[in-house]
Scaffold this active site. Sequence first.
Site, short mmCIF file in Angstrom:
data_model
loop_
_atom_site.label_atom_id
_atom_site.label_comp_id
_atom_site.label_asym_id
_atom_site.label_seq_id
_atom_site.Cartn_x
_atom_site.Cartn_y
_atom_site.Cartn_z
N GLN A 79 0.82 -1.22 0.00
CA GLN A 79 0.00 0.00 0.00
C GLN A 79 0.85 1.26 0.00
OE1 GLN A 79 -2.60 -0.42 3.40
NE2 GLN A 79 -3.64 -2.19 2.55
N HIS A 142 -1.06 0.05 5.65
CA HIS A 142 -1.62 0.94 6.68
C HIS A 142 -0.73 2.15 6.94
CE1 HIS A 142 -4.39 -2.39 8.59
NE2 HIS A 142 -4.46 -2.34 7.25
N GLU A 236 -15.15 3.01 9.34
CA GLU A 236 -15.77 4.04 10.17
C GLU A 236 -15.70 5.42 9.52
OE1 GLU A 236 -14.61 2.12 14.54
OE2 GLU A 236 -13.99 4.16 14.03
N TYR A 246 -10.51 6.81 19.59
CA TYR A 246 -11.53 6.26 18.70
C TYR A 246 -11.58 4.72 18.71
CZ TYR A 246 -12.62 10.94 17.40
OH TYR A 246 -13.05 12.25 17.48
N TYR A 257 -10.06 -11.09 9.18
CA TYR A 257 -10.36 -11.50 7.81
C TYR A 257 -10.74 -12.98 7.73
CZ TYR A 257 -8.58 -6.99 6.32
OH TYR A 257 -8.41 -5.64 6.15
#
Length: 362
Positions: A79, A142, A236, A246, A257
């Site tokens: 990513q 991430h 979210e 949070y 997963y």
Amino acid sequence: MRILVFLLVTLACSFVFAQKKELNLEAELVVDGIAVGWGMDWLPSGDLLITERSGTLYLWDGQALNEIEGVPAVKSKGQGGLLDVKVHPDFNTNSWIYLSFSRPMTGGEATTAVVRGELRGNKLVDIAEVFRAEPALSTNHHYGSRLVFDKDGYLYVSVGDRGKRDENPQALNNHCGKIHRINDDGSVPQDNPFVGNPIAMQTIYSYGHRNPQGLAIHPETGALWEHEHGPKGGDELNVIQPRKNYGWPVISYGVNYSGTKFTELTAKEGMLQPEVYWVPSIAPSGMDFVTSDKYGALKGDLLIGSLKFGYLHRCDLEGGKVVKEEKFLEGIGRVRSVRQGPDGFVYFTVEGKGVMRLIVQN
């Protein structure tokens, strides 16, 4: 007089009906040849800056797609790569733009970093690093990482948990799984919520996040809105408040997963609930508020890209709350970035296609 009143009421009702009727939205290709357009922002001239995740920054002048020189090296793996781009609010004076990216470090590790540079023609010069997340890690996912300026000139940077959910998001002694707030030169605002805390990273604004890839400032309230990827379920949409937790991974509406649970909790005292959560995951990426009059009833709403299902996701807002959700352009492809341009049109990137513009067909 009664006839006039009747006509005015009829016209008003017709207008309301027209505003509420289903919009016929389509997409037109504006810029092709970009594989993964991760971020976009506009110069005051109207030229469009586009990041391509593999490491190229482009400038589209309406006619040609030009490559910007001087972009720092990125770790384009998983990513990671060249991520967001943001133009300084006072660009006409300082010519500064900001880039977030996965910075390669020693030993094959990488981290989320932000640099500022002066754009001179088609070259980025006088580059300075204004943020670097610690620790650097060998994982390739991430990273976050969206950038947004608020009305006071503070720069917010989102950083993902780097796949270390049990170590990073709930700990204040690292940058991962957090939203950060910095001054435009990278220094720490003295009213940041953890300034003076000896164990906390001073840039932290909020924590307990998984992989936030959406940041936008509400055009009326000035509030910072954020969305983040959950695991399997549990994406979210949040309104970010300073110093707040949070919840990730202590509370979540998602599961592993594999389908197994990693927590039994969806709520806990001291941890904020999302405005909206999605099960199954839509894989949100990029978002912006619609402020123009070009899309009728969409004005004031939030548009979010869905990577997983390939559409634009509408959150209909009333009184600062999401009251309805809707899907547009289903099957268009993996939507990575969503921004309203200075011309009032909404632009979004679709992986493998390029930059597209949202239009209303009559």
